[in-house]
Scaffold this motif. Structure first.
Motif, PDB file in Angstrom:
ATOM      1  N   GLN A 172      47.837  -6.897  38.707  1.00  0.00           N
ATOM      2  CA  GLN A 172      47.276  -5.677  39.318  1.00  0.00           C
ATOM      3  C   GLN A 172      45.786  -5.808  39.657  1.00  0.00           C
ATOM      4  OE1 GLN A 172      48.686  -2.472  40.211  1.00  0.00           O
ATOM      5  NE2 GLN A 172      50.521  -3.737  40.153  1.00  0.00           N
ATOM      6  N   GLU A 173      45.179  -6.963  39.333  1.00  0.00           N
ATOM      7  CA  GLU A 173      43.750  -7.127  39.646  1.00  0.00           C
ATOM      8  C   GLU A 173      43.540  -7.961  40.901  1.00  0.00           C
ATOM      9  OE1 GLU A 173      41.433  -6.833  35.349  1.00  0.00           O
ATOM     10  OE2 GLU A 173      41.794  -8.814  36.210  1.00  0.00           O
ATOM     11  N   PHE A 174      44.611  -8.479  41.476  1.00  0.00           N
ATOM     12  CA  PHE A 174      44.476  -9.337  42.661  1.00  0.00           C
ATOM     13  C   PHE A 174      45.372  -8.805  43.770  1.00  0.00           C
ATOM     14  CE2 PHE A 174      45.636 -12.957  45.338  1.00  0.00           C
ATOM     15  CZ  PHE A 174      44.404 -13.545  45.571  1.00  0.00           C
ATOM     16  N   VAL A 175      44.743  -8.445  44.874  1.00  0.00           N
ATOM     17  CA  VAL A 175      45.491  -7.921  46.016  1.00  0.00           C
ATOM     18  C   VAL A 175      45.277  -8.855  47.189  1.00  0.00           C
ATOM     19  CG1 VAL A 175      45.899  -5.887  47.458  1.00  0.00           C
ATOM     20  CG2 VAL A 175      44.875  -5.616  45.194  1.00  0.00           C
ATOM     21  N   GLU A 176      46.314  -9.577  47.550  1.00  0.00           N
ATOM     22  CA  GLU A 176      46.191 -10.484  48.696  1.00  0.00           C
ATOM     23  C   GLU A 176      46.477  -9.698  49.971  1.00  0.00           C
ATOM     24  OE1 GLU A 176      47.489 -15.041  49.599  1.00  0.00           O
ATOM     25  OE2 GLU A 176      49.095 -13.729  48.928  1.00  0.00           O
ATOM     26  N   VAL A 177      45.524  -9.751  50.899  1.00  0.00           N
ATOM     27  CA  VAL A 177      45.663  -9.012  52.163  1.00  0.00           C
ATOM     28  C   VAL A 177      45.669 -10.031  53.303  1.00  0.00           C
ATOM     29  CG1 VAL A 177      44.670  -7.243  53.666  1.00  0.00           C
ATOM     30  CG2 VAL A 177      44.396  -7.063  51.176  1.00  0.00           C
ATOM     31  N   TYR A 178      46.797 -10.110  53.977  1.00  0.00           N
ATOM     32  CA  TYR A 178      46.922 -11.076  55.072  1.00  0.00           C
ATOM     33  C   TYR A 178      46.525 -10.399  56.384  1.00  0.00           C
ATOM     34  CZ  TYR A 178      49.278 -14.455  58.219  1.00  0.00           C
ATOM     35  OH  TYR A 178      49.571 -15.368  59.201  1.00  0.00           O
ATOM     36  N   ILE A 179      45.386 -10.851  56.947  1.00  0.00           N
ATOM     37  CA  ILE A 179      44.948 -10.352  58.251  1.00  0.00           C
ATOM     38  C   ILE A 179      45.655 -11.226  59.285  1.00  0.00           C
ATOM     39  CG2 ILE A 179      42.966  -9.740  59.715  1.00  0.00           C
ATOM     40  CD1 ILE A 179      42.814  -8.364  57.002  1.00  0.00           C
ATOM     41  N   ASP A 180      46.803 -10.749  59.716  1.00  0.00           N
ATOM     42  CA  ASP A 180      47.742 -11.574  60.485  1.00  0.00           C
ATOM     43  C   ASP A 180      47.504 -11.419  61.996  1.00  0.00           C
ATOM     44  OD1 ASP A 180      49.871 -12.996  61.403  1.00  0.00           O
ATOM     45  OD2 ASP A 180      51.424 -11.735  60.484  1.00  0.00           O
ATOM     46  N   THR A 181      46.410 -12.021  62.432  1.00  0.00           N
ATOM     47  CA  THR A 181      46.075 -12.003  63.861  1.00  0.00           C
ATOM     48  C   THR A 181      46.447 -13.371  64.438  1.00  0.00           C
ATOM     49  OG1 THR A 181      44.194 -10.592  63.283  1.00  0.00           O
ATOM     50  CG2 THR A 181      44.198 -11.533  65.503  1.00  0.00           C
ATOM     51  N   PRO A 182      47.285 -13.405  65.492  1.00  0.00           N
ATOM     52  CA  PRO A 182      47.724 -14.701  66.013  1.00  0.00           C
ATOM     53  C   PRO A 182      46.557 -15.558  66.500  1.00  0.00           C
ATOM     54  CG  PRO A 182      48.889 -12.875  67.092  1.00  0.00           C
ATOM     55  CD  PRO A 182      47.819 -12.269  66.247  1.00  0.00           C
ATOM     56  N   LEU A 183      46.778 -16.859  66.407  1.00  0.00           N
ATOM     57  CA  LEU A 183      45.759 -17.824  66.845  1.00  0.00           C
ATOM     58  C   LEU A 183      45.313 -17.544  68.283  1.00  0.00           C
ATOM     59  CD1 LEU A 183      44.161 -20.481  66.364  1.00  0.00           C
ATOM     60  CD2 LEU A 183      46.182 -21.730  67.181  1.00  0.00           C
TER      61      LEU A 183
ATOM     62  N   GLU B 207      41.509 -16.940  69.282  1.00  0.00           N
ATOM     63  CA  GLU B 207      40.875 -17.882  70.203  1.00  0.00           C
ATOM     64  C   GLU B 207      40.306 -17.145  71.409  1.00  0.00           C
ATOM     65  OE1 GLU B 207      43.314 -21.334  70.741  1.00  0.00           O
ATOM     66  OE2 GLU B 207      41.755 -22.323  71.915  1.00  0.00           O
ATOM     67  N   GLN B 208      40.996 -16.115  71.818  1.00  0.00           N
ATOM     68  CA  GLN B 208      40.493 -15.330  72.949  1.00  0.00           C
ATOM     69  C   GLN B 208      39.239 -14.548  72.541  1.00  0.00           C
ATOM     70  OE1 GLN B 208      43.333 -12.537  74.431  1.00  0.00           O
ATOM     71  NE2 GLN B 208      42.382 -12.423  76.438  1.00  0.00           N
ATOM     72  N   ARG B 209      39.250 -14.015  71.303  1.00  0.00           N
ATOM     73  CA  ARG B 209      38.052 -13.291  70.822  1.00  0.00           C
ATOM     74  C   ARG B 209      36.885 -14.262  70.684  1.00  0.00           C
ATOM     75  NH1 ARG B 209      40.594 -10.056  65.641  1.00  0.00           N
ATOM     76  NH2 ARG B 209      41.667  -8.403  66.776  1.00  0.00           N
ATOM     77  N   ASP B 210      37.129 -15.353  70.024  1.00  0.00           N
ATOM     78  CA  ASP B 210      36.147 -16.417  69.755  1.00  0.00           C
ATOM     79  C   ASP B 210      34.730 -15.871  69.565  1.00  0.00           C
ATOM     80  OD1 ASP B 210      35.406 -19.000  69.214  1.00  0.00           O
ATOM     81  OD2 ASP B 210      35.612 -19.745  71.265  1.00  0.00           O
ATOM     82  N   PRO B 211      34.524 -14.986  68.545  1.00  0.00           N
ATOM     83  CA  PRO B 211      33.232 -14.291  68.424  1.00  0.00           C
ATOM     84  C   PRO B 211      32.037 -15.214  68.245  1.00  0.00           C
ATOM     85  CG  PRO B 211      34.613 -13.927  66.465  1.00  0.00           C
ATOM     86  CD  PRO B 211      35.470 -14.617  67.464  1.00  0.00           C
TER      87      PRO B 211
END
Ligand SMILES: Nc1ncnc2c1ncn2[C@@H]1O[C@H](COP(=O)(O)OS(=O)(=O)O)[C@@H](OP(=O)(O)O)[C@H]1O
Ligand SMILES: Nc1ncnc2c1ncn2[C@@H]1O[C@H](COP(=O)(O)OP(=O)(O)O)[C@@H](O)[C@H]1O
Length: 199
Positions: free
Chosen positions: A122-133, A137-141
């Motif tokens: 309960q102390e570890f929350v894995e959050v997957y920011i699932d944005t496709p490659l 790549e298009q954002r490429d900030p």
């Protein structure tokens, strides 16, 4: 390795420190490709938690690599060591009673699991920011994908270095076309609340 060293039990512990802060300490571990939105969402999340009276600390890839992990590069071995150090720091901050937000690519499953196993359930929350490659790549900030494609950066995650996607993250933020970072952060807060992490 730690021979002849004894663990010192202090009088004030995690329970007292979290009681004082009136919160359950935990690590909210964001993982995803470069450009997926980790830093942006982590910043918004920290602002929102702060506004709700929570005590937080944000560990962010680019910043940590200037100091604590300034000696590390992007080979597999260095990434493992990067995440090991960050995990140990996150554990200390949890011990301090804080809600820790981390924003690292953290490409390897075993390293994310290393942090999970350092902490209580309960102390570890894995959050997957699932944005496709393709979207990252298009954002490429930072213009890094362009450099990686041109061969100017080696071992770039998603191009010529692996990313092992989480198989069972506690929270999965799937990319939705047109969704703003603000909306993603709200979605994350709602999921954290629904799963009882912010009680
Ligand atoms: N080769 C290579 N691969 C991936 N990323 C690279 C690389 N070189 C530099 N950068 C920049 O470093 C940021 C990632 O650092 P992390 O500490 O999060 O990486 S890791 O977790 O150890 O894999 C990453 O930041 P984010 O874009 O915020 O993810 C990049 O800006
Ligand atoms: N829904 C969204 N969530 C997060 N970032 C988004 C979103 N939509 C667009 N963006 C943009 O994508 C970029 C993500 O960059 P950043 O947060 O630095 O990613 P990372 O830390 O994963 O490398 C930012 O420019 C941000 O404004």
């Amino acid at each position: 390795m730690a021979s002849n060293i004894v663990w010192h039990q202090h009088k004030v512990g995690k329970a007292e420190r979290s009681e004082q802060k009136q919160q359950k300490p935990l690590v909210i571990w964001l993982t995803g490709l470069s450009g997926s939105g980790k830093s942006t969402i982590a910043n918004l999340l920290e602002q929102k938690l702060g506004a709700a009276g929570k005590h937080t600390y944000l560990l962010d890839g680019d910043n940590i690599r200037h100091g604590l992990c300034g000696d590390l590069g992007f080979s597999d071995k260095d990434r493992v060591e990067n995440i090991r150090r960050i995990s140990e720091v996150a554990k200390l901050f949890v011990d301090a009673g804080l809600i820790v937000i981390t924003a690292f690519i953290s490409p390897f499953r075993a390293d994310r699991d290393f942090c999970r196993h350092l902490l209580d359930e309960q102390e570890f929350v894995e959050v997957y920011i699932d944005t496709p490659l393709s979207v990252c790549e298009q954002r490429d900030p930072k213009g890094l994908y362009q450099k990686a494609r041109a061969g100017d950066i080696k071992d770039f995650t998603g191009i010529d270095s692996a990313y092992e996607a989480p198989q069972a993250p506690e929270i999965h933020l799937e990319y939705q076309d047109g969704q703003t970072a603000e909306q993603s952060a709200e979605q994350l807060i709602a999921a954290l609340k629904a799963k009882g992490y912010l009680a």
